[in-house]
Enzyme design. Structure first.
Site: not given
Ligand code: FAD
Ligand code: NAP
Length: 376
Positions: A193, A268, A364
């Site tokens: 991340r 998250s 995050e």
């Molecule tokens: P923004 O929130 O608008 O911006 C995020 C950052 O990126 C800011 O610093 C911004 O300045 C920069 N930025 C955006 N676009 C550009 C560009 N074109 N050039 C330079 N800088 C830029 N994240 C995960 O990693 N895994 C997940 O599974 C995941 N699940 C999510 C689920 C939900 C319900 C929600 C609400 C969020 C989740 N996220 C997840 C977080 C988010 O969706 C990601 O981080 C996504 O990439 C953000 O994209 P955005 O376009 O909304 O960026």
């Molecule tokens: P989950 O499957 O319930 O797992 C809980 C946590 O355990 C996760 O954060 C995941 O880490 C870790 N995990 C589970 N199984 C794993 C494995 N086999 N090896 C290593 N790590 C493991 O998680 P969830 O909440 O339902 O989300 C599912 C996936 O979507 C996850 O990968 C999560 O990161 C992603 N997600 C991200 C966001 C965001 O905003 N960043 C929001 C929603 C969901 P990791 O997070 O490192 O994968």
């Protein structure tokens, strides 16, 4: 270095570190509309947590020429879908909302497909398009909100796959020099991340505006279904294909995560903490059920959601915000919240997890404008 893709950008020069510079004539894009800014713009609809904030100016960027015209404006902030942000207050500057469209297959060889998308493309729509086109590889990342341009910023990841593993090249405008810059995968310095944008603070100062991203999708495809929830969802499918994996990911996410359109959130809210082996052993002695995942470097990743739930915050509210009832890691806005409400809950959760487990949780999403030292 990455393999070259035949394209108009083949004339770009290469500098050490896998970063490529070109002075392509991006300011002369024909047919570019005039750059019009909304003044004193309401940012509430531009962040999925629905926090109220205003910016002095807001511009929707559809063409690179607009970036060139506006690159000297300071201060600036680059905005995608606003799904990984906490707007911590009003911003007396220019917000560039990235809306550059377009997606195409740019190259194919014996080993892989190379697909490119504009920064403003919706990430999930892009993933579905690759799958419909018969190019698997991004299915585990289905239904992640936000834009293609933001995917490299935090190296989005889910269900054991990170975008950086498939990324071939990022194209960006250096807002200082006006140069068109190419970053290959190594130059992005991806981590868990994490990326060079975060390490250098470019995600806050808008130094490099990402305009296009190219992904390399290997033809030798392997399903990645090691996460227990995903494996269980696919238990009845003998050899799932990429489409079936995407369907399973979508179904899981729809069941477990709040839809920001109905219940505003930023996904998250905390990073999963990664602790050293000694700390993990100590914690496991007291909490054998602790969800933990050993890392290749010997450290151990702890599931932040598990810690928050054990600390009593799952489904619990503090004022207009709370930790989601089905996934304690997601902070939700039940209506009318402002940044101070988010901060109060963030601090309360951090305190309780620290007191119970001795583990520090860090947020995050990006806070913008940045909070004063100590406030976050
Ligand atoms: P923004 O929130 O608008 O911006 C995020 C950052 O990126 C800011 O610093 C911004 O300045 C920069 N930025 C955006 N676009 C550009 C560009 N074109 N050039 C330079 N800088 C830029 N994240 C995960 O990693 N895994 C997940 O599974 C995941 N699940 C999510 C689920 C939900 C319900 C929600 C609400 C969020 C989740 N996220 C997840 C977080 C988010 O969706 C990601 O981080 C996504 O990439 C953000 O994209 P955005 O376009 O909304 O960026
Ligand atoms: P989950 O499957 O319930 O797992 C809980 C946590 O355990 C996760 O954060 C995941 O880490 C870790 N995990 C589970 N199984 C794993 C494995 N086999 N090896 C290593 N790590 C493991 O998680 P969830 O909440 O339902 O989300 C599912 C996936 O979507 C996850 O990968 C999560 O990161 C992603 N997600 C991200 C966001 C965001 O905003 N960043 C929001 C929603 C969901 P990791 O997070 O490192 O994968």
């Amino acid at each position: 270095m990455t393999q070259p893709i035949p394209s108009f950008r083949a004339t770009a020069g290469i500098v050490p570190g896998g970063l490529t510079l070109s002075l392509a004539g991006c300011a002369s894009t024909p047919g570019t509309p005039r750059t019009e800014a909304a003044t004193s713009a309401d940012l509430t609809p531009y962040n999925t947590l629905a926090l109220p904030a205003r910016a002095a100016r807001l511009v929707s960027v559809r063409h690179v020429a607009q970036l060139m015209a506006l690159r000297r404006a300071q201060p600036r902030f680059i905005l995608g879908g606003g799904s990984n942000l906490v707007f911590a207050g009003d911003f007396d500057g220019l917000v560039l909302h990235m809306a550059i469209a377009g997606r195409q297959l740019v190259h194919e060889d014996d080993d892989a497909w190379y697909v490119e998308a504009g920064a403003g493309e919706n990430w999930h729509e892009f993933v579905l398009w690759t799958l419909r086109s018969g190019w698997p590889g991004l299915e585990n990342l289905a239904l992640i909100p936000g834009s293609v341009g933001a995917a490299p910023i935090q190296n989005i990841g889910a269900y054991g796959l990170e975008a950086g593993e498939r990324l071939h090249r990022v194209e960006a405008i250096d807002m200082h020099s006006g140069e068109w810059v190419h970053f290959d995968r190594a130059a992005c310095r991806f981590g868990y991340r994490d990326s060079r944008w975060k390490q250098e603070g470019w995600h806050l100062d808008g130094r490099f505006a990402i305009v296009r991203v190219t992904f390399r999708l290997p033809k030798r495809w392997q399903p990645q279904i090691r996460y227990a929830d995903l494996a269980a969802e696919l238990a009845d499918v003998a050899q799932p294909d990429a489409g079936q994996i995407a369907d399973a990911v979508i179904a899981l996410r729809q069941r477990k995560l709040p839809d920001p359109a109905r219940l505003p959130n930023a996904g998250s809210f905390f990073h999963n903490p990664v602790v050293d082996a000694a700390a993990a052993t100590r914690l496991l002695a007291s909490y054998p059920a602790l969800a933990h995942y050993p890392q290749p470097d010997g450290r151990c990743k702890l599931a932040a959601g598990w810690l928050i739930e054990q600390a009593g915050w799952k489904g619990r509210r503090l004022g207009p915000v709370g930790m989601y009832e089905k996934q304690a890691l997601v902070l939700v806005n039940h209506g009318g919240a402002c940044a101070n409400d988010v901060l109060a809950l963030m601090h309360a959760v951090q305190r309780d997890v620290r007191e119970r487990f001795g583990v520090e949780l860090t947020p995050e999403p990006t806070f913008f404008p940045l909070l004063p030292e100590g406030a976050g």
